[in-house]
Design a protein around this motif. Sequence first.
Motif, PDB file in Angstrom:
ATOM      1  N   LEU A 112       0.828  -1.200   0.000  1.00 43.15           N
ATOM      2  CA  LEU A 112       0.000   0.000   0.000  1.00 43.15           C
ATOM      3  C   LEU A 112       0.868   1.258   0.000  1.00 43.15           C
ATOM      4  N   ARG A 113       1.914   1.211   0.855  1.00 42.54           N
ATOM      5  CA  ARG A 113       2.796   2.363   0.982  1.00 42.54           C
ATOM      6  C   ARG A 113       3.467   2.696  -0.338  1.00 42.54           C
ATOM      7  N   ILE A 114       4.042   1.645  -0.970  1.00 40.31           N
ATOM      8  CA  ILE A 114       4.809   1.874  -2.195  1.00 40.31           C
ATOM      9  C   ILE A 114       3.865   2.271  -3.330  1.00 40.31           C
ATOM     10  N   THR A 115       2.671   1.655  -3.369  1.00 42.32           N
ATOM     11  CA  THR A 115       1.713   2.021  -4.407  1.00 42.32           C
ATOM     12  C   THR A 115       1.324   3.483  -4.268  1.00 42.32           C
ATOM     13  N   ALA A 116       1.100   3.917  -3.036  1.00 40.40           N
ATOM     14  CA  ALA A 116       0.748   5.316  -2.794  1.00 40.40           C
ATOM     15  C   ALA A 116       1.880   6.224  -3.237  1.00 40.40           C
ATOM     16  N   LEU A 117       3.118   5.808  -2.890  1.00 37.26           N
ATOM     17  CA  LEU A 117       4.287   6.596  -3.262  1.00 37.26           C
ATOM     18  C   LEU A 117       4.382   6.702  -4.780  1.00 37.26           C
ATOM     19  N   LYS A 118       4.070   5.575  -5.423  1.00 37.59           N
ATOM     20  CA  LYS A 118       4.125   5.532  -6.888  1.00 37.59           C
ATOM     21  C   LYS A 118       3.196   6.597  -7.473  1.00 37.59           C
ATOM     22  N   GLU A 119       1.981   6.667  -6.939  1.00 38.91           N
ATOM     23  CA  GLU A 119       1.018   7.646  -7.436  1.00 38.91           C
ATOM     24  C   GLU A 119       1.549   9.059  -7.268  1.00 38.91           C
ATOM     25  N   VAL A 120       2.077   9.336  -6.093  1.00 36.93           N
ATOM     26  CA  VAL A 120       2.596  10.684  -5.817  1.00 36.93           C
ATOM     27  C   VAL A 120       3.717  11.016  -6.794  1.00 36.93           C
ATOM     28  N   LEU A 121       4.638  10.040  -6.971  1.00 36.00           N
ATOM     29  CA  LEU A 121       5.788  10.279  -7.830  1.00 36.00           C
ATOM     30  C   LEU A 121       5.355  10.460  -9.282  1.00 36.00           C
ATOM     31  N   SER A 122       4.358   9.704  -9.719  1.00 37.80           N
ATOM     32  CA  SER A 122       3.968   9.843 -11.119  1.00 37.80           C
ATOM     33  C   SER A 122       3.305  11.195 -11.362  1.00 37.80           C
ATOM     34  N   VAL A 123       2.630  11.734 -10.364  1.00 37.87           N
ATOM     35  CA  VAL A 123       2.079  13.086 -10.520  1.00 37.87           C
ATOM     36  C   VAL A 123       3.223  14.088 -10.674  1.00 37.87           C
ATOM     37  N   LEU A 124       4.270  13.905  -9.876  1.00 39.70           N
ATOM     38  CA  LEU A 124       5.378  14.854  -9.885  1.00 39.70           C
ATOM     39  C   LEU A 124       6.260  14.708 -11.115  1.00 39.70           C
TER      40      LEU A 124
END
Lengths: 266, 503
Positions: A112-124
């Motif tokens: 969950l943590r890494i998936t969430a991070l992935k979303e944040v990073l892809s926005v950036l």
Amino acid sequence: MKKLRLRFSRSQLCLPYAVFLILFVIVPLIVILYYAFTNGQGHFTFDNFKSFFTNANTIGTLLYSLYLAAVTTIICLLIAYPTAYLLARSGFKKQYVLLMLFIAPMWINFTLRITALKEVLSVLEGNLSDFPFLNSVIGLTYDFLPFMILPLYTSFLKLDKSLLEAASDLGANKFFVFLQVTLPLSVPGIVSGVTMVLLPSMTNCVVLEMLYNKTYIPGSLIDSYFKAFDWNRGSMISIVLLIIIFIVTLVTNRFSDKDGERRTIL
Amino acid sequence: MNESNNIIELKSVRKEFDDETIAVDNFNLEVKKGEFVTFLGPSGCGKTTTLRMIAGFELPTSGEILLNGEDISKLPPNKRPVNTVFQKYALFPHLNVYENIAFGLRLKRLETTVTDKKGNTKVKKIKLNKYEIDKKVKKALEMVDLEGFEKRSVSTLSGGQQQRIAIARALVNEPEILLLDEPLGALDLKMRKEMQIELKNMHKRLGITFIYVTHDQEEALTMSDKIVVINDGEIQQIGTPTEIYNEPVNTFVADFIGESNIFNGTVVGKLKVKFCGATFDCLDDFELNDMVDVVVRPEDIKICAPNQGQLKGKVISTVFKGVHYEITVEVGKFEIVIQSTSSAEVGAVIGMRVEPDGIHLMRKVYTVNKYDGVITKTNTVQFGDGEFECDVTKLYPSSHLDEEGYLITAQGEKIDLTGVEVDVEIDTHDIEMSDDKTAGGVVGNIISMIYKGDHYRYIVRTEENEEDYVLSCPDLWNTDDRVSLIIPKEKIKLKFKATEEDK
């Protein structure tokens, strides 16, 4: 009625663990050793190791993973050291709440943590695969930061305040007090923090995979060999990693041993 | 430099902590160069806080700390020419003995005037060189008798050795003042005695001013030139050990320094005081009828034949203490402790004499009347020759009384308090006087009245057992007036005797 008394001898008490140890540690180790030193036909050979150390690609995976782990560890240390210092030293009444906030990510599911991070990073970043190394470092740091904060926090908590007072009493200004007392006495915390971050981040290929880092590290090599049913080479890499980890622990143990002696008088 | 030879002065220093507790208040002290000054007091009295303010670890809330006439109260510890020996040594565990002692030397910068090639003089700050540091460390180790310990890790040293290293580490910097915070507290008795002598010798040899904190009165008496007795953050008395012991200014000092018998006494004539039911000659001049605390040291009471003494009593215990016997004697309801080189048999009746110079009188500070009381069935309490209505429910939280007058606790337990002994306290301004002899719980005569600016302070004495009540009242009465005393029942503070609490 006579009371039923349960009495176990020491050897009986360690039985459950002995069974576990044999089934899940010793037997697998023997199996890995067997596969690492045999070829597909079951004959004894060093070829697996020879091919690993003569191939630039496989050596590359090892160096890359070391590099990645080292960068992650340094960044974790740079973030965790001041944080842990402030947490332990400040007079905050809500110290523990703050500490919990830093530790809490550990309790959230890894995927969950890494998936969430992935979303944040892809926005950036837009396309994640454009920054594989940076993303991996961010992911690993995010994952392992609590393991760096905790041991540092404990070593700062243990630091005797009168030592800092003694140093300033003897003429040290704030900077020297930190340099000559706080820093050397937090070395055990640094060592155990580094051990706890460096070793797992060397082999954690799941984070890399999830963040679209296509570069192979030994962990992913093992994975790919095993997926191709090449048990021999997969086991060989496990042995190589085991030896590296063994050496690292040996080095860090030296520091913490000395420290054990020092702590007795604190 | 200032003209006086005071090295350090504390002027109305006050320290209030964040939680508004006042640790030190109105602290005024002058210490001369080379003196050995001891702060003595029970734990939590503010002596360590005062020391920490001198060291710079705490900043005073108000007041000044002057070192050689200059205010240093805002300087950080590293800018002050004082060094501290900490209670738990605080040696650096990551450094060996040599490096611990050299710690301060390596940070030291000497101001030296240098003349460059063009003939200009400049003030430069230079480090001590290796050779100088080495020499000083060796000398410091020699001073504490630990030559050859340079390379040892501090964790391998015994408590006494660590203490010596801590002293060497502080002294090697040649401070103007050495602060010692209960430095011998963690050592065993024999070691402590040795170190006391050694510290005293070091003080004599080096001529450095020592400020020493301890709660051990014997240590203070043995070592100091000057003792500052502190209690509740305030100085009680400053004086030489002899002054403090022989002329304590109040009962706290008398009680804290050495053994004391302390009695309530009344001045009954010129240089005459009455206590324990007998009248004694004394040397302290007080007004007639003044209420005083009488302090008599156990060694000032002489044993004599029963009919020759000023006091007569029965021996209830005799304990051999090496040099002397400690004898406890019961005189009426009082217990008196005597130290004597001759023994006395338990159960024997002996006489006791006290010479005038063995009796020390101190003015009582009145804030509260204290009595021993007994609770009676009707929820009244008997004390001081009278019987008063009281509120026994205050003895147990959230309890109440039933119709029969029994106490019911919060848990529903029924308790009969009849005959229970209690401590009774009444503030001086909570007692009212009345002409109506039946209005109050007790009747007595006014034996003393003192005008205190805005009110009078009266002492009313009962006839039966001569119990005294001290009260403040703005109205004018006359001496020898016969009054009855009214005390509202909610103003009578009851407390179980310590032994009752244990049950």
